[in-house]
Design a protein around this motif. Structure first.
Motif, PDB file in Angstrom:
ATOM      1  N   LEU A 196     -10.588   5.537  18.279  1.00 22.84           N
ATOM      2  CA  LEU A 196     -11.145   4.159  18.485  1.00 22.84           C
ATOM      3  C   LEU A 196      -9.731   3.517  17.633  1.00 22.84           C
ATOM      4  CD1 LEU A 196     -14.651   3.836  18.418  1.00 22.84           C
ATOM      5  CD2 LEU A 196     -13.494   3.856  20.084  1.00 22.84           C
ATOM      6  N   GLN A 197      -9.952   3.918  15.887  1.00 26.49           N
ATOM      7  CA  GLN A 197      -9.081   2.950  15.454  1.00 26.49           C
ATOM      8  C   GLN A 197      -7.636   3.017  15.932  1.00 26.49           C
ATOM      9  OE1 GLN A 197      -9.550   3.680  10.839  1.00 26.49           O
ATOM     10  NE2 GLN A 197      -7.316   3.213  10.417  1.00 26.49           N
ATOM     11  N   TRP A 198      -7.507   4.176  15.342  1.00 27.81           N
ATOM     12  CA  TRP A 198      -5.935   4.550  16.136  1.00 27.81           C
ATOM     13  C   TRP A 198      -5.080   4.544  17.411  1.00 27.81           C
ATOM     14  CZ3 TRP A 198      -3.518   9.529  12.965  1.00 27.81           C
ATOM     15  CH2 TRP A 198      -4.303   9.190  11.306  1.00 27.81           C
ATOM     16  N   TRP A 256     -10.800   7.020  -3.586  1.00 30.39           N
ATOM     17  CA  TRP A 256     -10.343   5.850  -2.126  1.00 30.39           C
ATOM     18  C   TRP A 256     -10.918   6.791  -0.958  1.00 30.39           C
ATOM     19  CZ3 TRP A 256      -8.949  11.288  -0.158  1.00 30.39           C
ATOM     20  CH2 TRP A 256      -8.548  11.756  -1.156  1.00 30.39           C
ATOM     21  N   ASP A 257     -11.384   6.111   0.095  1.00 33.20           N
ATOM     22  CA  ASP A 257     -12.308   6.792   1.260  1.00 33.20           C
ATOM     23  C   ASP A 257     -13.052   5.548   1.279  1.00 33.20           C
ATOM     24  OD1 ASP A 257     -11.712   8.619   4.005  1.00 33.20           O
ATOM     25  OD2 ASP A 257     -13.589   7.764   3.303  1.00 33.20           O
ATOM     26  N   SER A 258     -13.733   4.832   1.910  1.00 32.93           N
ATOM     27  CA  SER A 258     -14.619   4.403   2.327  1.00 32.93           C
ATOM     28  C   SER A 258     -16.024   4.709   1.825  1.00 32.93           C
ATOM     29  CB  SER A 258     -14.482   3.303   3.889  1.00 32.93           C
ATOM     30  OG  SER A 258     -14.935   3.820   4.709  1.00 32.93           O
ATOM     31  N   THR A 259     -16.101   5.873   2.539  1.00 41.81           N
ATOM     32  CA  THR A 259     -16.884   6.368   3.036  1.00 41.81           C
ATOM     33  C   THR A 259     -17.871   6.274   1.096  1.00 41.81           C
ATOM     34  OG1 THR A 259     -16.356   8.160   4.537  1.00 41.81           O
ATOM     35  CG2 THR A 259     -18.030   8.994   3.478  1.00 41.81           C
ATOM     36  N   ALA A 318     -17.675   8.741  12.363  1.00 48.47           N
ATOM     37  CA  ALA A 318     -16.855   7.465  11.320  1.00 48.47           C
ATOM     38  C   ALA A 318     -15.294   7.573  11.171  1.00 48.47           C
ATOM     39  CB  ALA A 318     -17.854   6.455  10.856  1.00 48.47           C
ATOM     40  N   GLN A 319     -15.598   9.408  10.248  1.00 44.89           N
ATOM     41  CA  GLN A 319     -13.961   9.282   9.606  1.00 44.89           C
ATOM     42  C   GLN A 319     -13.203  10.307  10.689  1.00 44.89           C
ATOM     43  OE1 GLN A 319     -12.542   7.748   7.446  1.00 44.89           O
ATOM     44  NE2 GLN A 319     -14.479   7.094   6.650  1.00 44.89           N
ATOM     45  N   ASN A 320     -14.093  10.597  11.706  1.00 43.28           N
ATOM     46  CA  ASN A 320     -13.244  11.871  12.866  1.00 43.28           C
ATOM     47  C   ASN A 320     -12.891  10.652  14.114  1.00 43.28           C
ATOM     48  OD1 ASN A 320     -12.821  14.494  12.181  1.00 43.28           O
ATOM     49  ND2 ASN A 320     -15.185  13.564  10.970  1.00 43.28           N
ATOM     50  N   HIS A 375       0.706  -1.006   0.188  1.00 42.35           N
ATOM     51  CA  HIS A 375      -0.159  -0.160   0.150  1.00 42.35           C
ATOM     52  C   HIS A 375       0.680   0.520  -0.141  1.00 42.35           C
ATOM     53  CE1 HIS A 375       0.926  -1.611   3.758  1.00 42.35           C
ATOM     54  NE2 HIS A 375       0.603  -0.760   4.605  1.00 42.35           N
ATOM     55  N   LYS A 376       2.083   1.246   0.384  1.00 38.82           N
ATOM     56  CA  LYS A 376       3.264   2.619   0.114  1.00 38.82           C
ATOM     57  C   LYS A 376       3.424   2.097  -1.467  1.00 38.82           C
ATOM     58  CE  LYS A 376       1.460   3.758   4.372  1.00 38.82           C
ATOM     59  NZ  LYS A 376       0.516   4.553   4.159  1.00 38.82           N
ATOM     60  N   SER A 377       3.879   1.154  -2.134  1.00 40.13           N
ATOM     61  CA  SER A 377       4.912   1.498  -3.058  1.00 40.13           C
ATOM     62  C   SER A 377       3.988   2.368  -4.715  1.00 40.13           C
ATOM     63  CB  SER A 377       4.610   0.135  -4.004  1.00 40.13           C
ATOM     64  OG  SER A 377       2.834  -0.595  -4.309  1.00 40.13           O
ATOM     65  N   GLN A 416      -3.259   4.451   1.571  1.00 36.22           N
ATOM     66  CA  GLN A 416      -4.611   3.280   2.669  1.00 36.22           C
ATOM     67  C   GLN A 416      -5.593   2.450   1.692  1.00 36.22           C
ATOM     68  OE1 GLN A 416      -6.581   6.745   4.791  1.00 36.22           O
ATOM     69  NE2 GLN A 416      -4.853   6.383   6.023  1.00 36.22           N
ATOM     70  N   VAL A 417      -5.627   1.098   2.249  1.00 36.69           N
ATOM     71  CA  VAL A 417      -7.343   0.765   1.800  1.00 36.69           C
ATOM     72  C   VAL A 417      -8.087   1.281   2.687  1.00 36.69           C
ATOM     73  CG1 VAL A 417      -5.893  -1.589   0.965  1.00 36.69           C
ATOM     74  CG2 VAL A 417      -6.512  -1.488   3.308  1.00 36.69           C
ATOM     75  N   PRO A 418      -9.117   1.098   1.799  1.00 37.20           N
ATOM     76  CA  PRO A 418      -9.370   0.232   0.374  1.00 37.20           C
ATOM     77  C   PRO A 418      -9.536   1.400  -0.042  1.00 37.20           C
ATOM     78  CG  PRO A 418     -11.525   1.014   1.769  1.00 37.20           C
ATOM     79  CD  PRO A 418     -10.644   1.120   2.504  1.00 37.20           C
TER      80      PRO A 418
HETATM   81  N1  LIG Z   1     -11.106   7.340   5.646  1.00 37.18           N
HETATM   82  C1  LIG Z   1      -9.963   6.244   5.313  1.00 37.18           C
HETATM   83  C2  LIG Z   1      -9.295   5.738   6.396  1.00 37.18           C
HETATM   84  C3  LIG Z   1      -8.827   4.090   5.258  1.00 37.18           C
HETATM   85  C4  LIG Z   1      -7.885   3.746   6.329  1.00 37.18           C
HETATM   86  O1  LIG Z   1      -7.474   4.852   8.088  1.00 37.18           O
HETATM   87  N2  LIG Z   1      -7.266   2.378   5.939  1.00 37.18           N
HETATM   88  C5  LIG Z   1      -6.463   1.505   6.858  1.00 37.18           C
HETATM   89  C6  LIG Z   1      -6.379   0.471   6.572  1.00 37.18           C
HETATM   90  S1  LIG Z   1      -8.294   0.072   7.842  1.00 37.18           S
HETATM   91  C7  LIG Z   1      -4.657   1.781   6.209  1.00 37.18           C
HETATM   92  O2  LIG Z   1      -5.284   1.510   4.926  1.00 37.18           O
HETATM   93  N3  LIG Z   1      -3.822   2.621   6.957  1.00 37.18           N
HETATM   94  C8  LIG Z   1      -2.465   2.873   6.499  1.00 37.18           C
HETATM   95  C9  LIG Z   1      -1.876   3.851   6.675  1.00 37.18           C
HETATM   96  O3  LIG Z   1      -2.019   4.580   7.244  1.00 37.18           O
HETATM   97  O4  LIG Z   1      -0.881   3.867   6.139  1.00 37.18           O
HETATM   98  C10 LIG Z   1     -11.441   5.226   4.875  1.00 37.18           C
HETATM   99  O5  LIG Z   1     -12.066   5.520   5.620  1.00 37.18           O
HETATM  100  O6  LIG Z   1     -10.876   4.758   3.708  1.00 37.18           O
END
Ligand SMILES: N[C@@H](CCC(=O)N[C@@H](CS)C(=O)NCC(=O)O)C(=O)O
Length: 198
Positions: free
Chosen positions: A107-109, A63-66, A99-101, A38-40, A51-53
């Motif tokens: 939570l995610q971080w 990009w961005d799940s939203t 969800a994106q804030n 994902h960094k290539s 980042q994915v997805p």
């Molecule tokens: N806001 C983005 C966040 C995407 C995200 O945080 N993806 C994570 C996996 S769930 C990721 O690829 N992280 C790698 C990075 O941030 O370097 C979305 O909803 O798609």
């Protein structure tokens, strides 16, 4: 339609579970996360965030799940998941923004620190924002009952689910949040729901 994802990605899961519930066909492209695909440069050309997805839809890349959730909901879900009524749409977008804030940057971080040791110096701040996210959700569900918006399941619930579910892995246990725990179980009981990879 192509989805670039990994099984471990909660943001990819949002897209996968909505597509599963709506019976939408797409090609899953698992990226080689362990080797930093994902960094290539090839991947950064698709998503400069690395980042994915990421989705390829009708020849365009998003990009961005939203963005992905909005497309799938409107294209395949009619008025069910993201209605076109302006007030109703605003109500759902409020929670997608949440969800994106707070959910992502709390939570995610926080989990990013405990699981991947990503930015450990910021852990306290992530925990504070994560706690705020859980408190806001608990208060909302206490008021609204089963679902976050419109009195029924919508994109609001799908967008918030994955990193609330994984909050305990980020040192944010759900024991004090009974409404939130019940809401997670309600999501998991939806027809067509798929399990999130551990
Ligand atoms: N806001 C983005 C966040 C995407 C995200 O945080 N993806 C994570 C996996 S769930 C990721 O690829 N992280 C790698 C990075 O941030 O370097 C979305 O909803 O798609």
């Amino acid at each position: 339609m192509k989805l670039y994802m990994t099984e471990m990605s909660g943001n990819s899961f949002k897209v996968r579970v909505l597509a599963a519930m709506l019976g939408v066909d797409y090609e899953n492209i698992r990226i080689d996360w362990e080797n930093q695909a994902h960094k290539s440069s090839d991947f950064l050309a698709l998503n400069p965030r690395g980042q994915v997805p990421v989705m390829e839809i009708e020849g365009k890349v998003f990009w961005d799940s939203t963005a992905h959730l909005v497309y799938i909901a409107r294209k395949f879900g009619g008025e069910a998941w993201l209605p076109s009524d302006p007030l109703q749409m605003a109500e759902i977008m409020q929670w997608m923004s949440f969800a994106q804030n707070e959910v992502q940057f709390g939570l995610q971080w926080a989990r990013g620190v405990t699981v991947y040791n990503r930015r450990p110096e910021s852990f306290e701040g992530y925990l504070q924002d994560g706690k705020l996210a859980l408190e806001v959700l608990e208060a909302q569900l206490s008021r609204t009952g089963d679902w976050l918006a419109l009195g029924r399941v919508t994109l609001a619930d799908i967008a918030c689910y994955p990193y609330v579910k994984r909050a305990p892995e980020g040192d944010l246990p759900l024991t004090a949040y009974r409404e939130v725990a019940a809401w997670l179980a309600r999501c998991e009981a939806l027809p067509g729901w798929i399990a999130m990879d551990p």
